[in-house]
Write a protein that holds these residues in place. Structure first.
Motif, PDB file in Angstrom:
ATOM      1  N   GLY A 285       0.800  -1.222   0.000  1.00  0.00           N
ATOM      2  CA  GLY A 285       0.000   0.000   0.000  1.00  0.00           C
ATOM      3  C   GLY A 285       0.828   1.266   0.000  1.00  0.00           C
ATOM      4  N   LYS A 286       2.045   1.196   0.574  1.00  0.00           N
ATOM      5  CA  LYS A 286       2.908   2.383   0.623  1.00  0.00           C
ATOM      6  C   LYS A 286       3.452   2.752  -0.758  1.00  0.00           C
ATOM      7  N   TRP A 287       3.448   1.781  -1.675  1.00  0.00           N
ATOM      8  CA  TRP A 287       3.940   2.036  -3.033  1.00  0.00           C
ATOM      9  C   TRP A 287       2.800   2.317  -4.008  1.00  0.00           C
ATOM     10  N   VAL A 288       1.664   1.655  -3.821  1.00  0.00           N
ATOM     11  CA  VAL A 288       0.505   1.885  -4.692  1.00  0.00           C
ATOM     12  C   VAL A 288      -0.458   2.788  -3.936  1.00  0.00           C
ATOM     13  N   SER A 289      -0.123   4.052  -3.912  1.00  0.00           N
ATOM     14  CA  SER A 289      -0.903   5.001  -3.122  1.00  0.00           C
ATOM     15  C   SER A 289      -1.076   6.304  -3.887  1.00  0.00           C
ATOM     16  N   PRO A 290      -2.276   6.887  -3.862  1.00  0.00           N
ATOM     17  CA  PRO A 290      -2.463   8.192  -4.504  1.00  0.00           C
ATOM     18  C   PRO A 290      -1.620   9.280  -3.859  1.00  0.00           C
ATOM     19  N   ASP A 291      -1.153   9.045  -2.620  1.00  0.00           N
ATOM     20  CA  ASP A 291      -0.291  10.029  -1.976  1.00  0.00           C
ATOM     21  C   ASP A 291       1.039  10.182  -2.707  1.00  0.00           C
ATOM     22  N   ASN A 292       1.402   9.185  -3.499  1.00  0.00           N
ATOM     23  CA  ASN A 292       2.652   9.244  -4.259  1.00  0.00           C
ATOM     24  C   ASN A 292       2.488   9.914  -5.613  1.00  0.00           C
ATOM     25  N   ILE A 293       1.269  10.312  -5.944  1.00  0.00           N
ATOM     26  CA  ILE A 293       0.992  11.007  -7.200  1.00  0.00           C
ATOM     27  C   ILE A 293       1.039  12.513  -6.943  1.00  0.00           C
ATOM     28  N   PRO A 294       1.880  13.253  -7.657  1.00  0.00           N
ATOM     29  CA  PRO A 294       1.933  14.712  -7.458  1.00  0.00           C
ATOM     30  C   PRO A 294       0.559  15.359  -7.602  1.00  0.00           C
ATOM     31  N   PHE A 326       4.118  -9.955 -12.998  1.00  0.00           N
ATOM     32  CA  PHE A 326       3.013  -9.219 -13.609  1.00  0.00           C
ATOM     33  C   PHE A 326       2.916  -7.824 -13.003  1.00  0.00           C
ATOM     34  N   SER A 327       2.881  -7.737 -11.672  1.00  0.00           N
ATOM     35  CA  SER A 327       2.863  -6.441 -10.984  1.00  0.00           C
ATOM     36  C   SER A 327       4.287  -6.092 -10.550  1.00  0.00           C
ATOM     37  N   SER A 328       5.077  -5.614 -11.504  1.00  0.00           N
ATOM     38  CA  SER A 328       6.504  -5.378 -11.237  1.00  0.00           C
ATOM     39  C   SER A 328       6.752  -4.230 -10.268  1.00  0.00           C
ATOM     40  N   LEU A 329       5.746  -3.395 -10.030  1.00  0.00           N
ATOM     41  CA  LEU A 329       5.887  -2.327  -9.046  1.00  0.00           C
ATOM     42  C   LEU A 329       6.107  -2.889  -7.640  1.00  0.00           C
ATOM     43  N   PHE A 330       5.751  -4.155  -7.421  1.00  0.00           N
ATOM     44  CA  PHE A 330       5.843  -4.778  -6.099  1.00  0.00           C
ATOM     45  C   PHE A 330       7.246  -5.288  -5.779  1.00  0.00           C
ATOM     46  N   ALA A 331       8.200  -5.133  -6.672  1.00  0.00           N
ATOM     47  CA  ALA A 331       9.560  -5.617  -6.420  1.00  0.00           C
ATOM     48  C   ALA A 331      10.148  -4.951  -5.183  1.00  0.00           C
ATOM     49  N   GLU A 332      10.969  -5.690  -4.442  1.00  0.00           N
ATOM     50  CA  GLU A 332      11.596  -5.162  -3.233  1.00  0.00           C
ATOM     51  C   GLU A 332      12.620  -4.078  -3.570  1.00  0.00           C
ATOM     52  N   ASP A 333      12.900  -3.227  -2.593  1.00  0.00           N
ATOM     53  CA  ASP A 333      13.867  -2.146  -2.784  1.00  0.00           C
ATOM     54  C   ASP A 333      15.220  -2.673  -3.245  1.00  0.00           C
ATOM     55  N   ALA A 334      15.639  -3.826  -2.710  1.00  0.00           N
ATOM     56  CA  ALA A 334      16.947  -4.383  -3.060  1.00  0.00           C
ATOM     57  C   ALA A 334      17.041  -4.675  -4.556  1.00  0.00           C
TER      58      ALA A 334
END
Length: 410
Positions: A285-294, A326-334
């Protein structure tokens, strides 16, 4: 002879009437369902392109109902009809890389040293699109960036189910990296990229290559208005551009379910978000969040819509949606930290715009060098409309010019 002529004339007239009725329905469907924002340039031109696509899919559906041809096969056929004269400054050869069909474009002018290589994955929701359809796009990139370009003809759904598509892209890329010098390419100067579904595949391949210490590192990746998450379909761009041609929000869900051969009735649950388990909401949720959209990307209208309560029965039918392949946005920071220099391309009037913005934020937060190009008048699929006469769109040219400039300055 006169009777035969009368029969043919009558048949021709019936076909003409049928086509006129179908065209009228396509225009009505467009005007009643689509919504082109007031700030968009050339709305009539976009409507014309969209009406052609509606006609293609409608004709394909009619043929499918008649038992003559599957809709997807007919649409693929029409999309591949356009032919261009070969550029005399380039050579092209159809080959197979580890069993995957590819077309290799090479500049004919001798080079003082090894060239860059670019592996391109076409778009089309994993179900349409081809090497032929993207020939002009690939030629322009190869010629103007003075690169050896490999266009990958990966297997298509629904005949070949996920993960066949990204695995073909991965196999062709690895083969090229291992044999780059045979094509006059520096193995340390290989870029991968693609548009739409191809952008998704490129992001997956780049992440998979992070683990391959036996291969050279990728020099860069080019991600052109791809989809990178399947968790939230109510982000600002999904609301603002949900009915902007040529890709509606409902069509993303429809094509996605077709891609996985799932029941179309699940689209309502996907839209609400009831397919997302609580642990995935907590973790990603911290990565797929509208708060991250300018904030400037919310000015055309946005209302926050929380995900609906989790429904385990829906998740069990769609477990693939949350996989990293499929949802590559979910990759870990590392993993994100190890990604190569990146060009992210987004379009203002694209329903998938915010996926690109969220992926860009992941790169930025993890210190990955990137360039971002935002096409202010772009829409989904505009890359393919850069050189088709009066139906050309300036945004398609701008995107290709930015890709070429990015590659040349690596």
């Amino acid at each position: 002879m006169g009777l035969l002529y009368a029969i043919l004339l009558g048949a021709g007239g019936m076909i003409a009437i049928g086509f006129f009725l179908l065209l009228s329905w396509a225009i009505y469907y467009d005007l009643s369902r689509s919504n082109i924002p007031a700030g968009f340039d050339h709305p009539l031109k976009l409507r014309f392109v969209y009406d052609i696509l509606i006609l293609m899919f409608a004709m394909g559906k009619i043929l499918e109902v008649m038992g003559l041809c599957r809709q997807v096969v007919f649409v693929r056929f029409l999309l591949d009809l356009r032919r261009l004269a070969m550029d005399p400054s380039l050579s092209s050869k159809d080959l197979h890389f580890d069993g995957v069909p590819v077309r290799v474009y090479q500049p004919k002018v001798p080079s003082a040293g090894l060239r860059r290589g670019f592996v391109f994955f076409h778009g089309g929701a994993g179900m349409v699109g081809s090497i032929t359809m993207y020939e002009d796009v690939c030629r322009k990139i190869a010629k103007e960036s003075d690169s050896v370009l490999v266009s990958v003809g990966y297997r298509l759904a629904p005949e070949h189910l996920y993960p066949a598509q990204w695995k073909d892209c991965f196999a062709a890329t690895v083969h090229f990296m291992q044999n780059a010098e045979l094509y006059g390419v520096d193995p340390s100067q290989i870029i991968i990229g693609g548009d739409s579904a191809g952008g998704n595949f490129a992001s997956v391949v780049a992440q998979q290559l992070v683990e391959r210490s036996d291969l050279p590192k990728l020099r860069a990746q080019v991600l052109i208005y791809g989809g990178f998450q399947s968790m939230d379909f109510n982000l600002p761009s999904y609301q603002q551009n949900g009915r902007v041609p040529i890709l509606f929000r409902e069509k993303i869900l429809h094509f996605g379910l077709q891609y996985f051969l799932k029941d179309a009735s699940l689209s309502h649950d996907l839209l609400k978000g009831s397919h997302v388990p609580d642990e995935i909401r907590l973790k990603y949720g911290k990565w797929v969040s509208p708060d991250n959209i300018p904030e400037k990307f919310k000015r055309r209208g946005y209302e926050r819509v929380p995900l609906a309560p989790y429904n385990p029965d829906v998740y069990k039918q769609l477990p693939e949606l949350h996989q990293l392949t499929f949802s590559s946005l979910f990759a870990e920071d590392a993993v994100i930290r190890e990604l190569p220099e990146t060009l992210i391309v987004s379009c203002e009037y694209d329903v998938l715009r915010d996926d690109s913005l969220l992926y860009k934020k992941r790169l930025e937060d993890n210190g990955v060098k990137f360039r971002w190009f935002h096409a202010e008048n772009g829409f989904h699929g505009v890359l393919n409309l850069f050189n088709i006469g009066f139906l050309s769109f300036r945004s398609g040219i701008e995107i290709l010019d930015n890709i070429v400039d990015f590659v040349k300055h690596l």
